[in-house]
Design a protein around this motif. Structure first.
Motif, PDB file in Angstrom:
ATOM      1  N   ILE A   1       0.975  -1.180  -0.122  1.00 13.31           N
ATOM      2  CA  ILE A   1       0.087   0.211  -0.077  1.00 13.31           C
ATOM      3  C   ILE A   1       0.983   1.432  -0.035  1.00 13.31           C
ATOM      4  O   ILE A   1       0.634   2.206  -0.759  1.00 13.31           O
ATOM      5  N   THR A   2       1.889   1.114   0.896  1.00 17.47           N
ATOM      6  CA  THR A   2       2.787   2.585   1.052  1.00 17.47           C
ATOM      7  C   THR A   2       3.840   2.815  -0.154  1.00 17.47           C
ATOM      8  O   THR A   2       4.036   3.849  -0.591  1.00 17.47           O
ATOM      9  N   GLN A   3       3.993   1.625  -0.725  1.00 16.57           N
ATOM     10  CA  GLN A   3       4.999   1.722  -2.181  1.00 16.57           C
ATOM     11  C   GLN A   3       4.414   1.875  -3.318  1.00 16.57           C
ATOM     12  O   GLN A   3       4.926   1.853  -4.411  1.00 16.57           O
ATOM     13  N   GLY A   4       2.924   1.747  -3.469  1.00 16.47           N
ATOM     14  CA  GLY A   4       2.265   2.328  -4.779  1.00 16.47           C
ATOM     15  C   GLY A   4       1.546   1.182  -5.322  1.00 16.47           C
ATOM     16  O   GLY A   4       1.018   1.242  -6.633  1.00 16.47           O
ATOM     17  N   ALA A   5       1.394  -0.054  -4.981  1.00 15.95           N
ATOM     18  CA  ALA A   5       0.412  -1.122  -5.344  1.00 15.95           C
ATOM     19  C   ALA A   5      -0.937  -0.444  -5.562  1.00 15.95           C
ATOM     20  O   ALA A   5      -1.135   0.135  -4.520  1.00 15.95           O
ATOM     21  N   THR A   6      -1.790  -0.563  -6.528  1.00 23.16           N
ATOM     22  CA  THR A   6      -2.888  -0.103  -6.757  1.00 23.16           C
ATOM     23  C   THR A   6      -4.033  -0.997  -6.669  1.00 23.16           C
ATOM     24  O   THR A   6      -5.184  -0.495  -6.470  1.00 23.16           O
ATOM     25  N   PHE A   7      -3.880  -2.185  -6.164  1.00 22.07           N
ATOM     26  CA  PHE A   7      -4.845  -3.188  -5.647  1.00 22.07           C
ATOM     27  C   PHE A   7      -4.047  -4.186  -4.828  1.00 22.07           C
ATOM     28  O   PHE A   7      -3.340  -4.861  -4.974  1.00 22.07           O
ATOM     29  N   VAL A   8      -4.812  -4.103  -3.607  1.00 23.75           N
ATOM     30  CA  VAL A   8      -4.220  -5.103  -2.547  1.00 23.75           C
ATOM     31  C   VAL A   8      -5.182  -5.657  -1.781  1.00 23.75           C
ATOM     32  O   VAL A   8      -6.199  -5.171  -1.263  1.00 23.75           O
ATOM     33  N   ALA A   9      -5.079  -6.960  -1.772  1.00 28.75           N
ATOM     34  CA  ALA A   9      -5.928  -7.931  -1.119  1.00 28.75           C
ATOM     35  C   ALA A   9      -5.432  -9.001  -0.600  1.00 28.75           C
ATOM     36  O   ALA A   9      -4.263  -9.306  -0.632  1.00 28.75           O
ATOM     37  N   GLN A  10      -6.367  -9.750   0.402  1.00 28.28           N
ATOM     38  CA  GLN A  10      -5.804 -10.991   1.091  1.00 28.28           C
ATOM     39  C   GLN A  10      -6.709 -11.993   1.115  1.00 28.28           C
ATOM     40  O   GLN A  10      -8.041 -11.906   1.346  1.00 28.28           O
ATOM     41  N   GLY A  11      -6.392 -13.204   0.634  1.00 32.17           N
ATOM     42  CA  GLY A  11      -7.423 -14.281   0.828  1.00 32.17           C
ATOM     43  C   GLY A  11      -6.885 -15.429   1.668  1.00 32.17           C
ATOM     44  O   GLY A  11      -5.812 -15.308   2.004  1.00 32.17           O
ATOM     45  N   PHE A  12      -7.644 -16.476   1.735  1.00 33.94           N
ATOM     46  CA  PHE A  12      -7.319 -17.623   2.390  1.00 33.94           C
ATOM     47  C   PHE A  12      -7.586 -18.737   1.664  1.00 33.94           C
ATOM     48  O   PHE A  12      -8.415 -19.044   1.152  1.00 33.94           O
ATOM     49  N   ALA A  13      -6.103 -19.683   1.889  1.00 33.53           N
ATOM     50  CA  ALA A  13      -6.023 -20.855   0.824  1.00 33.53           C
ATOM     51  C   ALA A  13      -7.515 -21.828   1.253  1.00 33.53           C
ATOM     52  O   ALA A  13      -7.835 -22.837   0.558  1.00 33.53           O
ATOM     53  N   GLY A  14      -7.913 -21.839   2.414  1.00 33.87           N
ATOM     54  CA  GLY A  14      -9.061 -22.486   3.086  1.00 33.87           C
ATOM     55  C   GLY A  14     -10.270 -21.888   2.555  1.00 33.87           C
ATOM     56  O   GLY A  14     -11.671 -22.665   2.772  1.00 33.87           O
TER      57      GLY A  14
END
Ligand SMILES: Cc1ncc(C[n+]2csc(CCOP(=O)(O)OP(=O)(O)O)c2C)c(N)n1
Ligand code: SF4
Length: 281
Positions: free
Chosen positions: A158-171
């Motif tokens: 987020i701080t370095q400039g990625a414009t889509f940041v998400a988190q998922g779970f393998a389960g």
């Protein structure tokens, strides 16, 4: 297309119960839902248990060096910016040895979808500590516990400039599948960090651990609110799942005049290798 269209005749060598199976399933389902033929896109893999997926996926793939998946993907995208490019790498690969490349790909906002198998350990090399491991985590390489604080990949992104940041779970394969689709539909650098239990070498961050510590973001979260996204990703006890941050910004490829009209691979070239080499004599 159906899921089987992306499969090779080799069955994964991952340990039974490994979170890599869930990510493998979510990736294939996401491509079916996107309507992508196996020849419509390219994947660059890192080195690791995660990168071994190169053998179990039948699309145009490049199994790169450890830590070097992103620069290969950047080159591929600049050569043919019309081609969707997906990167699959481990947390050791992407945030450890390849950490430098990760930061600079975020800065550039290259139009690439990065999927990280974050198991907080080195799986393939049998259980050394990874940069995402919680401080104090005991492993083969840190028998008394890791001294350094952990890297926070989402805060970095987020701080370095990625414009889509998400988190998922393998389960949670359906939820992860939708995040992957959203990341492909985003123009710019997207990071999907996937919490992936390594059932053999990480006995702390298990399926149960993530079921107890994660929660899904709901409509009260505004992905345009950077401060709110950062506050959520800095909480190690209550771990958010979903799209944390999203921003529209010109991509690296959109800023390159050289490829404004057509791709590099489409451009005619008349390269005389000998005369080029003679210039260096
Ligand atoms: C340049 C280089 N450095 C180190 C290695 C050894 N190595 C291979 S995989 C790996 C770590 C794998 O961990 P991670 O990236 O988290 O992937 P996982 O196996 O957990 O999916 C290392 C250190 C290598 N192959 N090449
Ligand atoms: S070592 Fe860990 S990451 Fe590698 S296949 Fe086994 S469970 Fe999965």
């Amino acid at each position: 297309m159906i899921v089987a269209d992306y499969q090779t005749n080799r069955f994964p060598t991952w340990c039974p119960g490994c979170g890599d199976f869930g990510i493998w399933g979510a990736l294939k389902t996401s491509w079916v839902k996107m309507g992508w033929n196996p020849w419509d896109f390219a994947i660059v893999f890192g080195i690791g248990c995660s990168g071994n997926m190169a053998d179990f996926i039948k699309v145009y793939g490049f199994h790169s060096l450890h830590g070097r998946a992103l620069p290969n993907a950047v080159g591929l995208k600049i050569a043919n910016h019309k081609l969707p490019v997906v990167v699959v790498a481990g947390d050791g690969d992407c945030y450890g040895e390849g950490g430098n490349h990760f930061i600079h790909t975020c800065r550039g906002n290259h139009d690439i979808s990065l999927v990280v198998h974050d198991n907080r350990v080195y799986g393939l090399t049998t259980g050394q500590v990874a940069p995402t491991a919680t401080q104090g985590f005991k492993s083969k390489s840190t028998p008394d516990g890791i001294i350094e604080v952990r890297i926070n990949p989402l805060a970095l992104a987020i701080t370095q400039g990625a414009t889509f940041v998400a988190q998922g779970f393998a389960g949670d394969i359906p939820h992860l599948t939708q995040l992957l689709i959203d990341s492909y539909n985003h123009r710019g650098f997207s990071v999907v960090n996937v919490l992936q239990p390594c059932v053999t070498f990480n006995k702390i961050n298990t399926y149960m651990y993530y079921r107890e510590h994660t929660y899904k973001l709901d409509s009260s979260h505004n992905p345009q609110d950077k401060i709110s996204a950062l506050t959520k990703v800095m909480d190690d006890e209550r771990i958010p799942l979903g799209i944390l941050y999203k921003e529209e910004r010109k991509t690296y490829e959109q800023s390159l005049n050289q490829i404004a009209t057509n791709t590099l691979v489409e451009k005619p070239y008349n390269l005389n290798l000998n005369s080029l080499l003679n210039e260096f004599k």
